[in-house]
Design an enzyme around this catalytic site. Sequence first.
Site, PDB file in Angstrom:
ATOM      1  N   LYS A 464       0.838  -1.199   0.000  1.00 55.06           N
ATOM      2  CA  LYS A 464       0.000   0.000   0.000  1.00 55.06           C
ATOM      3  C   LYS A 464       0.871   1.246   0.000  1.00 55.06           C
ATOM      4  O   LYS A 464       2.076   1.186   0.259  1.00 55.06           O
ATOM      5  CB  LYS A 464      -0.933   0.000   1.216  1.00 55.06           C
ATOM      6  CG  LYS A 464      -0.217  -0.009   2.561  1.00 55.06           C
ATOM      7  CD  LYS A 464      -1.214  -0.079   3.703  1.00 55.06           C
ATOM      8  CE  LYS A 464      -0.500  -0.064   5.049  1.00 55.06           C
ATOM      9  NZ  LYS A 464      -1.445  -0.047   6.174  1.00 55.06           N
ATOM     10  N   ARG A 562     -10.081   1.690  15.240  1.00 59.32           N
ATOM     11  CA  ARG A 562      -9.999   2.416  13.978  1.00 59.32           C
ATOM     12  C   ARG A 562     -11.104   1.920  13.049  1.00 59.32           C
ATOM     13  O   ARG A 562     -12.042   2.636  12.752  1.00 59.32           O
ATOM     14  CB  ARG A 562      -8.608   2.221  13.355  1.00 59.32           C
ATOM     15  CG  ARG A 562      -8.365   3.023  12.104  1.00 59.32           C
ATOM     16  CD  ARG A 562      -6.920   2.905  11.640  1.00 59.32           C
ATOM     17  NE  ARG A 562      -6.549   1.536  11.293  1.00 59.32           N
ATOM     18  CZ  ARG A 562      -5.344   1.171  10.861  1.00 59.32           C
ATOM     19  NH1 ARG A 562      -4.389   2.069  10.753  1.00 59.32           N
ATOM     20  NH2 ARG A 562      -5.085  -0.084  10.558  1.00 59.32           N
ATOM     21  N   TYR A 690      14.483  31.854   3.066  1.00 62.37           N
ATOM     22  CA  TYR A 690      13.369  32.721   3.429  1.00 62.37           C
ATOM     23  C   TYR A 690      13.482  33.232   4.865  1.00 62.37           C
ATOM     24  O   TYR A 690      13.903  32.507   5.773  1.00 62.37           O
ATOM     25  CB  TYR A 690      12.049  31.961   3.281  1.00 62.37           C
ATOM     26  CG  TYR A 690      11.643  31.743   1.821  1.00 62.37           C
ATOM     27  CD1 TYR A 690      11.349  32.816   0.988  1.00 62.37           C
ATOM     28  CD2 TYR A 690      11.548  30.455   1.315  1.00 62.37           C
ATOM     29  CE1 TYR A 690      10.983  32.618  -0.330  1.00 62.37           C
ATOM     30  CE2 TYR A 690      11.164  30.235  -0.003  1.00 62.37           C
ATOM     31  CZ  TYR A 690      10.881  31.316  -0.824  1.00 62.37           C
ATOM     32  OH  TYR A 690      10.529  31.117  -2.129  1.00 62.37           O
ATOM     33  N   MET A 739      10.096  24.950  -1.290  1.00 59.27           N
ATOM     34  CA  MET A 739       9.193  24.024  -1.980  1.00 59.27           C
ATOM     35  C   MET A 739       9.947  23.014  -2.843  1.00 59.27           C
ATOM     36  O   MET A 739       9.634  21.827  -2.844  1.00 59.27           O
ATOM     37  CB  MET A 739       8.195  24.789  -2.853  1.00 59.27           C
ATOM     38  CG  MET A 739       7.239  23.883  -3.633  1.00 59.27           C
ATOM     39  SD  MET A 739       6.067  24.767  -4.669  1.00 59.27           S
ATOM     40  CE  MET A 739       4.961  25.444  -3.430  1.00 59.27           C
TER      41      MET A 739
END
Length: 796
Positions: A464, A562, A690, A739
């Site tokens: 998965k 769950r 940044y 990013m």
Amino acid sequence: MNYLLSDIARIVGAKASIVTDGPLEQLLPDSRKLVYPGTTLFFALKGDRRDGHRFIPELYNKGVRNFVCSDPIDTGNFPGANFLFVKDTLGALQQLASFHRRRFTIPVIGITGSNGKTIVKEWLYQLLQMDYNIVRSPRSYNSQIGVPLSVWQMNEQHTLGIFEAGISRPGEMEKLEKIIQPTIGIVTNIGEAHREGFRSREEKEKEKKILLKNAISPGELTVRDIVKDIGHTTIMALSPVNGKDIISIRIPFTDDAAVQNAVTCWRTMLMLGYDNDVIKDRMISLSPVNMRLELKKGINNCSIINDSYSADMSSFEIALNFLDQQTAGTGKTVILSDFLQTGQSDEELYKAILILLGKHQVNRLIGIGERITKSLQPSTLPAVQMELYPSTQDFIQHFRSSRFKEETILIKGARIYAFEQIVQLLEQKVHQTVLEINLNAIIHNLKEYQQLIGPSVKVMAMVKAFAYGSGGAEIAGILQYHKVDYLGVAYADEGTELRKAGITLPIMVMNLEENAFDSILENNLEPEIYSFDLLHALDTFCEKEAVQHYPIHVEIETGMNRLGFAGSDMEKLAKDLLHTSSFKVQSVFSHLAASEDAMQDKFTMDQFDRFNEAADELEKKLGYPFIRHIANSAAVIRHPHLQLDMVRLGIGLYGVDSADSHQLNLQTVATLKSTIAQLKYLKAGESVGYNRKGMVNKDSTIATIRLGYADGYPRKLGNGIGKIRVKERWAPIIGTICMDMFMVDVTGISGLKEGDEVIIFGTQLPVQQVAQWAGTIPYEIMTGISQRVKRVYFEE
């Protein structure tokens, strides 16, 4: 209605080698679709490219013990197996189905025609199911193989049969008529589809009508008017009772194909004696049947109509009508293969095609095939932009995704052109950077765990989340080659991709969604069922699709809190399962909440006890056994007595010992690499990134790395928290993670140049360490690597 193997031997006139006689339920001509080996009879069919006899050893190893063969077999190589030897295995399959059909006297509707067979069948089911217990062809099982399998479903509870019959050459309908033995015969239409095997349309029509030779046909209906409105169509006709009165129906469709198919159903219901008021009430509630004309979302805000099954003029016009309905102010592109019909010159054929393209205001034609490229020129129809390619592969080589944007694309082609490859391209994600996957390490880790697993215990490999970020199809392929028993995925689309990649292992889908039911059945995926709502919804769908005894996996809630049925639900669950013929429970399982944690061992044992108590109750009430599994990778190591019938191996296969046991010599599977985009030489006091988060307090060398949070690299690793490996030395991250890139301080590392390789995680820098720095777990780091990061697979 079961048959003993000895009964089948007598029916098909076989020379039998029977060790143990017993009842059989499933007929299997396709080794990839094995579900119930113990009650399956495999027919070793011979085709142009594949011989079913080659798959006998594989099926024997999977538990099949009953085979029908036409070639000599050394039965000594298959202890305990039974063999029926016949001259023609397909003929034997058809002969058995014909015998089975003769045991029933219920009315049976046989449907043939060039187009519309499946729609008419499904709509008749919708219209008649209130009054009959109907057995029908699953999906489009209308071939020489599909029809016998459809008829084999008949049992004493059914009161009506509806079966399709499709042919491609003379002589085939005679065989199908003997199997279906219809009491009512329907011909939808005689078009050009599948005509290659016939000398003329008349020959094809004559062949199809063989289905009707012992059946009655619905009477003709004189249609006087068709009125189309927004979202529905009213059809008016003369009453067959007196030929004067006007009767009408209303359907929630407006395309010509739907009108034609609705009239066929209307005629059939009138013949069965239904009052027109009843017919009218039911017709307005018809729901669409998702068959060959598939509308999908594509790349760059495109819509894709997939009709890559046939190429003939009648179905082409139907598809173009559908294209018109689905196009709302967007451009129209048609991707079209050669038409393989006979009886018409290419000049006449492609002139007619161009007229249709103009009529439907198609903006662009992409023609694929030798005949279409020879017959058309880009200047032939100025209003239509034209591109021509001699083959599908030539188109693929020139494919550019940027050339398809905000338009509706009709993909229409004969099967031999394999247009499914084009469909995949138009849905394909774009991959970019690099994650190296060591396939040898996967198998090494599997063998490490197998040393701890009992010899009779099955293995389910979890693939998965794109195989924990490593690439689902590629990992599944190597696991299949090394004979794991099951694969586990999270969602149906993951399983579908594995099927497209040629994976034939049983696949359990752990998060079933209602919008994926069709994909589940289409790709032979086995869903996990964890609630009554889901059980009942899938039951309704299976009933609609005429599917019985479909394998499911039941999850029991034991403490994870769950998903799953409570232990107290077992009595009701068993009752609901026994009330329907849609399902057979393949396995029952639960999830351990903390099997890796020694502090939680008592809770783990409590979970195990609760699971066994619930599974025991369910098995007793159902009256048949199933596979039980609860152990995950950590439990295999720390709790070997929890292995039961099967274990689920997850992140351990990918080199992470979640139990931190140090008992296994696991190898690193995934290595995330990048390169230096640029080197900068900064003076003390300058900043990096940044918000000037990174400050250098001495003259420094800073490397910009081609990776960022859009690639799945956690932003938490910025500002000195994370490190990478450069030239076998540590380089701390400086400033924030951007990013598409981040920066590291490589001061003091000599010999660096732009383009040099760096290690983000791998053998030199374990993913566990990266996860620890980021305050998370290895699962999140591995599964978070973006699909735009290119996967590179290698074997040493």
